[in-house]
Design a protein around this motif. Structure first.
Motif, PDB file in Angstrom:
ATOM      1  N   HIS A 112       0.744  -1.168  -0.029  1.00 37.93           N
ATOM      2  CA  HIS A 112      -0.026   0.123  -0.178  1.00 37.93           C
ATOM      3  C   HIS A 112       1.034   1.308  -0.192  1.00 37.93           C
ATOM      4  CE1 HIS A 112      -3.581   2.300   0.501  1.00 37.93           C
ATOM      5  NE2 HIS A 112      -3.078   2.869   1.747  1.00 37.93           N
ATOM      6  N   ALA A 113       1.988   1.178   0.750  1.00 38.44           N
ATOM      7  CA  ALA A 113       2.908   2.418   0.810  1.00 38.44           C
ATOM      8  C   ALA A 113       3.645   2.604  -0.573  1.00 38.44           C
ATOM      9  CB  ALA A 113       3.947   2.257   1.850  1.00 38.44           C
ATOM     10  N   LEU A 114       3.955   1.439  -1.254  1.00 36.14           N
ATOM     11  CA  LEU A 114       4.587   1.516  -2.577  1.00 36.14           C
ATOM     12  C   LEU A 114       3.493   2.196  -3.607  1.00 36.14           C
ATOM     13  CD1 LEU A 114       6.818  -1.583  -2.723  1.00 36.14           C
ATOM     14  CD2 LEU A 114       7.545   0.864  -3.097  1.00 36.14           C
ATOM     15  N   GLU A 115       2.213   1.856  -3.621  1.00 32.01           N
ATOM     16  CA  GLU A 115       1.084   2.247  -4.420  1.00 32.01           C
ATOM     17  C   GLU A 115       1.050   4.030  -3.846  1.00 32.01           C
ATOM     18  OE1 GLU A 115      -1.968  -0.091  -3.263  1.00 32.01           O
ATOM     19  OE2 GLU A 115      -1.324  -2.043  -4.279  1.00 32.01           O
ATOM     20  N   ARG A 116       1.041   4.109  -2.819  1.00 31.82           N
ATOM     21  CA  ARG A 116       0.744   5.609  -2.536  1.00 31.82           C
ATOM     22  C   ARG A 116       1.932   6.309  -2.934  1.00 31.82           C
ATOM     23  NH1 ARG A 116      -2.237   7.442   1.938  1.00 31.82           N
ATOM     24  NH2 ARG A 116      -0.165   8.388   2.780  1.00 31.82           N
ATOM     25  N   LEU A 117       3.084   5.793  -2.808  1.00 32.62           N
ATOM     26  CA  LEU A 117       4.415   6.626  -3.354  1.00 32.62           C
ATOM     27  C   LEU A 117       4.117   6.634  -4.820  1.00 32.62           C
ATOM     28  CD1 LEU A 117       7.115   7.775  -2.448  1.00 32.62           C
ATOM     29  CD2 LEU A 117       8.034   5.291  -3.026  1.00 32.62           C
ATOM     30  N   GLU A 118       3.951   5.769  -5.595  1.00 31.05           N
ATOM     31  CA  GLU A 118       3.670   5.866  -7.147  1.00 31.05           C
ATOM     32  C   GLU A 118       2.375   6.715  -7.462  1.00 31.05           C
ATOM     33  OE1 GLU A 118       6.182   4.668  -8.999  1.00 31.05           O
ATOM     34  OE2 GLU A 118       6.817   3.673  -7.635  1.00 31.05           O
ATOM     35  N   ALA A 119       1.409   6.873  -6.790  1.00 30.30           N
ATOM     36  CA  ALA A 119       0.342   7.780  -7.102  1.00 30.30           C
ATOM     37  C   ALA A 119       0.407   9.174  -6.623  1.00 30.30           C
ATOM     38  CB  ALA A 119      -0.769   7.221  -6.273  1.00 30.30           C
ATOM     39  N   GLY A 120       1.588   9.503  -5.774  1.00 31.36           N
ATOM     40  CA  GLY A 120       1.824  10.640  -5.319  1.00 31.36           C
ATOM     41  C   GLY A 120       0.921  11.224  -4.053  1.00 31.36           C
ATOM     42  N   THR A 121       0.381  10.097  -3.309  1.00 25.89           N
ATOM     43  CA  THR A 121      -0.112  10.525  -2.140  1.00 25.89           C
ATOM     44  C   THR A 121       0.638  10.055  -0.869  1.00 25.89           C
ATOM     45  OG1 THR A 121      -1.459   8.303  -2.245  1.00 25.89           O
ATOM     46  CG2 THR A 121      -2.511  10.308  -3.298  1.00 25.89           C
ATOM     47  N   TYR A 122       1.627   9.607  -0.966  1.00 29.27           N
ATOM     48  CA  TYR A 122       2.586   9.326  -0.057  1.00 29.27           C
ATOM     49  C   TYR A 122       2.706  10.244   0.728  1.00 29.27           C
ATOM     50  CZ  TYR A 122       6.619   6.766   2.168  1.00 29.27           C
ATOM     51  OH  TYR A 122       7.346   6.111   3.143  1.00 29.27           O
ATOM     52  N   GLY A 123       2.472  10.182   2.203  1.00 29.74           N
ATOM     53  CA  GLY A 123       2.798  11.339   3.196  1.00 29.74           C
ATOM     54  C   GLY A 123       1.483  11.970   3.376  1.00 29.74           C
ATOM     55  N   LEU A 124       0.498  11.620   2.959  1.00 30.54           N
ATOM     56  CA  LEU A 124      -0.917  12.349   3.248  1.00 30.54           C
ATOM     57  C   LEU A 124      -1.617  11.323   4.247  1.00 30.54           C
ATOM     58  CD1 LEU A 124      -2.259  13.953  -0.054  1.00 30.54           C
ATOM     59  CD2 LEU A 124      -1.231  15.100   1.955  1.00 30.54           C
ATOM     60  N   CYS A 125      -2.313  11.845   5.254  1.00 34.88           N
ATOM     61  CA  CYS A 125      -3.084  11.255   6.253  1.00 34.88           C
ATOM     62  C   CYS A 125      -4.068  10.511   5.439  1.00 34.88           C
ATOM     63  CB  CYS A 125      -3.293  12.104   7.435  1.00 34.88           C
ATOM     64  SG  CYS A 125      -4.401  11.300   8.862  1.00 34.88           S
ATOM     65  N   GLU A 126      -4.522   9.366   5.650  1.00 34.30           N
ATOM     66  CA  GLU A 126      -5.766   8.758   5.058  1.00 34.30           C
ATOM     67  C   GLU A 126      -7.075   9.124   5.913  1.00 34.30           C
ATOM     68  OE1 GLU A 126      -4.944   4.698   4.225  1.00 34.30           O
ATOM     69  OE2 GLU A 126      -3.853   5.049   2.687  1.00 34.30           O
ATOM     70  N   ASN A 127      -6.926   9.728   6.913  1.00 34.63           N
ATOM     71  CA  ASN A 127      -8.063   9.876   7.771  1.00 34.63           C
ATOM     72  C   ASN A 127      -8.517  11.537   7.274  1.00 34.63           C
ATOM     73  OD1 ASN A 127     -10.051   9.596   9.742  1.00 34.63           O
ATOM     74  ND2 ASN A 127      -8.748  10.695  11.122  1.00 34.63           N
ATOM     75  N   CYS A 128      -7.499  12.517   7.954  1.00 32.93           N
ATOM     76  CA  CYS A 128      -7.780  13.878   7.672  1.00 32.93           C
ATOM     77  C   CYS A 128      -7.231  14.555   6.501  1.00 32.93           C
ATOM     78  CB  CYS A 128      -7.153  14.669   8.972  1.00 32.93           C
ATOM     79  SG  CYS A 128      -5.377  14.567   8.978  1.00 32.93           S
TER      80      CYS A 128
END
Length: 156
Positions: A112-128
């Motif tokens: 999931h972290a690798l997917e987020r890194l590729e998507a450019g959402t890595y480092g964004l809180c999934e809650n807020c």
């Protein structure tokens, strides 16, 4: 055609050509106010750490599954074994099941972290939706929640 860029989010290309792996601009990854933007080297270090962890977890999971197969195969062989032997086998099997479940969960988080890194959402809180913080991501690359949201989750 170029997509609109919002600070702290990745720029989305609208062409039909898919982005090549690792082409997210490191400067587009979320950081907290006052933090330096991600550098290409830092992104590559994070990616390398996650990919290394993914490979390690796949090997660990494969090893656990082979051990479980052996334990299941031997579990029917009870002739001549006393209750202590049976109990030990059961404890060993439960331990291997727990290790395999933990490795599966960690592997899922890493993917999931690798997917987020590729998507450019890595480092964004999934809650807020706010930045988690570069330092936290470097310390715990699988983080999906900012410190505040994680604390709230743990209090529940």
């Amino acid at each position: 055609m170029v997509a609109k860029k919002t600070p702290g989010t990745a720029t989305a290309a609208t062409s039909a050509v898919p982005k090549a792996r690792g082409t997210v601009d490191p400067g587009d990854l979320a950081v907290r106010p006052g933090e330096d933007p991600w550098t290409p080297q830092e992104v590559e270090e994070a990616r390398g750490e996650l990919e290394s962890e993914e490979a390690r977890l796949r090997a660990e999971l494969d090893s656990s599954e082979r051990a479980l197969q052996g334990l299941m195969r031997d579990s029917g062989d009870g002739a001549g074994h006393d209750e202590a032997d049976t109990g030990t086998k059961n404890i060993t099997r439960e331990h291997e099941l727990a290790l395999a479940a933990n490795a599966r969960e960690m592997l899922s988080q890493t993917e999931h972290a690798l997917e987020r890194l590729e998507a450019g959402t890595y480092g964004l809180c999934e809650n807020c939706g706010r930045p988690i913080g570069k330092a936290r991501m470097q310390a715990f690359p699988r983080a999906t929640l900012c410190v505040e949201c994680k604390q709230k989750q743990e209090r529940r």
